[in-house]
Design a protein around this motif. Structure first.
Motif, short mmCIF file in Angstrom:
data_model
loop_
_atom_site.label_atom_id
_atom_site.label_comp_id
_atom_site.label_asym_id
_atom_site.label_seq_id
_atom_site.Cartn_x
_atom_site.Cartn_y
_atom_site.Cartn_z
N ILE A 7 32.03 22.91 46.20
CA ILE A 7 32.03 24.30 46.66
C ILE A 7 32.38 25.22 45.50
CG2 ILE A 7 33.19 25.95 48.17
CD1 ILE A 7 33.66 23.58 50.08
N ARG A 8 31.59 26.24 45.31
CA ARG A 8 31.87 27.20 44.24
C ARG A 8 32.20 28.55 44.87
NH1 ARG A 8 32.31 23.43 42.18
NH2 ARG A 8 30.92 22.22 40.85
N ASP A 9 33.24 29.15 44.34
CA ASP A 9 33.58 30.48 44.85
C ASP A 9 32.75 31.52 44.11
OD1 ASP A 9 36.74 32.26 45.20
OD2 ASP A 9 34.68 32.81 45.65
N VAL A 10 31.77 32.08 44.80
CA VAL A 10 30.84 32.98 44.11
C VAL A 10 31.41 34.38 43.93
CG1 VAL A 10 28.69 31.82 44.68
CG2 VAL A 10 29.70 33.39 46.33
N ASP A 11 32.46 34.71 44.67
CA ASP A 11 32.99 36.07 44.58
C ASP A 11 34.09 36.22 43.55
OD1 ASP A 11 32.69 36.19 48.11
OD2 ASP A 11 31.35 37.08 46.62
N GLU A 12 34.42 35.12 42.89
CA GLU A 12 35.62 35.13 42.07
C GLU A 12 35.58 36.10 40.90
OE1 GLU A 12 35.48 31.76 39.04
OE2 GLU A 12 34.50 30.96 40.81
N HIS A 13 34.37 36.48 40.46
CA HIS A 13 34.31 37.28 39.24
C HIS A 13 34.41 38.78 39.49
CE1 HIS A 13 33.44 33.75 37.02
NE2 HIS A 13 32.36 33.50 37.73
N VAL A 14 34.41 39.17 40.75
CA VAL A 14 34.27 40.58 41.08
C VAL A 14 35.28 41.48 40.36
CG1 VAL A 14 34.50 42.23 42.95
CG2 VAL A 14 33.17 40.16 43.29
N ASP A 15 36.53 41.05 40.32
CA ASP A 15 37.55 41.93 39.75
C ASP A 15 37.81 41.69 38.27
OD1 ASP A 15 39.26 41.51 42.83
OD2 ASP A 15 38.07 43.23 42.15
N LEU A 16 36.98 40.85 37.68
CA LEU A 16 37.27 40.50 36.30
C LEU A 16 36.60 41.45 35.33
CD1 LEU A 16 36.83 36.67 36.59
CD2 LEU A 16 38.96 37.92 36.25
N PRO A 17 37.19 41.61 34.16
CA PRO A 17 36.51 42.38 33.12
C PRO A 17 35.22 41.65 32.73
CG PRO A 17 38.47 41.28 32.25
CD PRO A 17 38.48 41.10 33.73
N SER A 18 34.33 42.37 32.07
CA SER A 18 32.98 41.84 31.92
C SER A 18 32.78 40.98 30.69
CB SER A 18 32.00 43.01 31.88
OG SER A 18 32.33 43.81 30.76
N LYS A 56 52.19 40.41 20.72
CA LYS A 56 52.93 40.02 21.93
C LYS A 56 52.53 40.93 23.10
CE LYS A 56 55.33 36.99 19.58
NZ LYS A 56 54.44 35.83 19.49
N ASP A 57 51.23 41.12 23.24
CA ASP A 57 50.68 42.10 24.16
C ASP A 57 50.63 41.53 25.58
OD1 ASP A 57 48.95 43.64 25.72
OD2 ASP A 57 47.70 44.19 24.00
N SER A 63 45.43 39.69 31.44
CA SER A 63 43.98 39.49 31.60
C SER A 63 43.60 38.02 31.47
CB SER A 63 43.20 40.28 30.55
OG SER A 63 43.49 41.63 30.64
N VAL A 64 44.14 37.38 30.44
CA VAL A 64 43.86 35.95 30.22
C VAL A 64 44.38 35.15 31.42
CG1 VAL A 64 44.38 33.95 28.76
CG2 VAL A 64 43.88 36.16 27.71
N PHE A 65 45.56 35.52 31.88
CA PHE A 65 46.18 34.82 33.02
C PHE A 65 45.30 34.92 34.26
CE2 PHE A 65 48.85 34.32 36.71
CZ PHE A 65 49.75 33.33 36.36
N ARG A 66 44.86 36.16 34.56
CA ARG A 66 44.08 36.36 35.78
C ARG A 66 42.79 35.54 35.78
NH1 ARG A 66 46.61 41.36 36.25
NH2 ARG A 66 45.30 42.37 34.70
N HIS A 67 42.20 35.37 34.61
CA HIS A 67 40.97 34.58 34.56
C HIS A 67 41.26 33.08 34.57
CE1 HIS A 67 36.77 33.65 33.66
NE2 HIS A 67 37.22 32.77 32.80
N PHE A 68 42.19 32.65 33.73
CA PHE A 68 42.33 31.21 33.50
C PHE A 68 43.31 30.50 34.44
CE2 PHE A 68 40.33 32.37 29.45
CZ PHE A 68 39.36 31.38 29.40
N ALA B 65 52.97 34.79 40.73
CA ALA B 65 52.75 33.80 39.66
C ALA B 65 52.83 34.41 38.26
CB ALA B 65 51.40 33.10 39.86
N LEU B 66 52.22 35.60 38.10
CA LEU B 66 52.23 36.23 36.78
C LEU B 66 53.65 36.61 36.36
CD1 LEU B 66 50.72 37.32 34.30
CD2 LEU B 66 50.27 39.42 35.58
N ASP B 67 54.40 37.20 37.30
CA ASP B 67 55.80 37.57 37.00
C ASP B 67 56.63 36.34 36.67
OD1 ASP B 67 55.28 40.21 37.35
OD2 ASP B 67 55.89 40.24 39.47
N ALA B 68 56.41 35.28 37.46
CA ALA B 68 57.15 34.03 37.23
C ALA B 68 56.83 33.48 35.85
CB ALA B 68 56.80 33.01 38.31
N THR B 69 55.57 33.62 35.43
CA THR B 69 55.17 33.13 34.11
C THR B 69 55.81 33.96 32.99
OG1 THR B 69 53.10 32.35 35.06
CG2 THR B 69 53.19 32.49 32.67
#
Lengths: 216, 215
Positions: A7-18, A56-57, A63-68, B65-69
């Motif tokens: 099963i693939r989640d097809v909606d997962e990219h909606v909120d991601l940067p391009s 240390k941004d 952003s990296v977290f939300r994607h990966f 999760a993000l805050d915990a990280t």
């Protein structure tokens, strides 16, 4: 084969940067113009990891977290980790990414590949309670920077690999996924896949040669 | 660096990339890769495949999760971040030094029949790994294999009926191979050898000694 593996989640990219490679329509892949390369290198995961390392941004990290992070968690759960442990390990994997950002070499690996290796090592540690013997590091010194052309080429090869996987017949794709996410069979995984691993290998080899040269 | 003639195969590299090898085999693979850029590049290409597959599926995280990280990040690393650069003049690459607790001089050898010395290294029980020191010109006891055996040369060289193996070379043997490796004249041959089943020696004396020496 558990049903949820296909099963693939097809909606997962909606909120991601391009800048995710999965977002690009297939026809842009053929046009590798300079503008295209420059635009992408401005925006990609490699640049975000660099911002994590240098500045240390925290926004870059988010952003990296939300994607990966959701991908790391899915990988850990497919490999047999309970949900609670997968959640805990995912947070540790992402924290390790922050702590090891200075060791990432974009001439030799994409950010996904690097995160995959961190997650895999965490999995061995958490699930199997085994030590993981690792090869000696061949890292750039903190002051040195990899050649930007190498970085762009590596990214292109990585994108090609992602595309090649999605072009595979479903049966072959499942075989490779089984090898990588649990359910191992050594004889099966040794099968020919027809994936462009040879090109990736040459790129990495080139990067290693330059690294060796730089260290002399 | 470039004189290695006998390399890891794809099954081992992919097994290592996917964390599907016993710890003993992983140690041999990591030690070989520390010496061999070709296999390092091939390994990293198998890891690239893992990275590409990572993109395929997602799982929901908890809301905080993000805050915990970030809290984990603020606590600092649990263990110091270790960078293992190649050590000059070391016989053992760093993954092996970690298991031995030092370089060649730190090995606690035990003599086994035939003048061969060995040191078993501690790993998970699904396979075993040991250092072997074979006197120059001497033969390893003649043995067949059950399962797979990896032999990585670290110092000196050995020859069997078909090939020569020197520093960095790895021999991959299975149950079909019956061979008699002989250490080259000139210097003792030091190898790292992993098996996923105990070696089966064919001579009578070694066979009797086998249970006592854990070969």
């Amino acid at each position: 084969m558990p049903k949820d593996m296909i099963i693939r989640d097809v909606d997962e990219h909606v909120d991601l940067p391009s800048y995710g490679s999965t977002m690009r329509p297939p026809d842009t892949r053929k046009k590798k113009t300079m503008t295209n390369m420059v635009e992408r290198s401005k925006d990609d995961w490699t640049a975000l990891v660099r911002r994590i390392h240098i500045d240390k941004d925290r926004r870059a990290f988010a952003s990296v977290f939300r994607h990966f992070a959701p991908r790391v968690k899915a990988f850990l759960m497919k490999s047999g980790t309970s949900e609670a442990l997968a959640e805990e390990c995912t947070q540790e994997v992402m924290a390790t990414l922050w702590q090891k950002a200075h060791l990432f070499d974009p001439a030799r690996a994409s950010v996904s590949t690097w995160i995959y290796t961190i997650a895999r090592n965490k999995m061995i540690d958490a699930l199997r309670k085994q030590k993981r013997p690792e090869p000696e590091d061949l890292t750039w010194g903190p002051e040195e920077e990899p050649d930007q052309a190498d970085v762009v080429m590596m990214q292109q090869e990585s994108d090609r690999l992602v595309q090649a996987i999605s072009d595979l017949p479903e049966k072959q794709k499942l075989l490779i996924e089984r090898a990588y996410f649990g359910e191992l069979s050594h004889s099966e995984i040794a099968e020919e896949t027809g994936l462009p691993l040879g090109t990736i290998k040459s790129r990495i080899r080139l990067a290693l040669d330059r690294l060796r040269h730089a260290m002399k | 660096m470039s004189n290695i003639n006998h390399h890891l195969n794809d099954a081992l590299l992919m097994g290592y990339a996917t964390a599907n090898l016993p710890e003993a085999f992983s140690l041999v693979v990591a030690t070989h890769i520390s010496l061999c850029d070709d296999c390092r590049a091939r390994l990293e290409s198998f890891e690239a495949l893992g990275g590409a597959l990572l993109d395929e599926e997602v799982a929901d995280l908890t809301d905080d999760a993000l805050d915990a990280t970030f809290a984990l990040i603020d606590d600092g690393p649990k263990e110091p971040i270790k960078v293992t650069q190649p050590a000059k003049d070391a016989v053992f690459p760093s993954p092996l030094r970690d298991y031995v607790g030092g370089d060649l001089s730190a090995v606690q050898w035990r003599t086994i029949p035939g003048g061969v010395k060995q040191a078993v290294l501690e790993t998970s029980k699904d396979a075993t790994v040991r250092l072997l020191s074979i006197p120059a010109g001497a033969a390893m006891p003649d043995h067949g294999h059950r399962g797979t055996e990896l032999t990585l040369v670290l110092k000196g060289a050995f020859k069997d009926e078909d090939d020569r193996f020197a520093r960095g070379d790895i021999e991959i043997a299975n149950e079909d191979l019956h061979h008699t490796p002989i250490a080259e004249e000139g210097e003792d041959c030091i190898c790292l050898a992993a098996t996923d089943a105990p070696l089966r020696f064919r001579g009578l004396i070694p066979r009797i000694a086998q249970p006592f020496f854990g070969i």
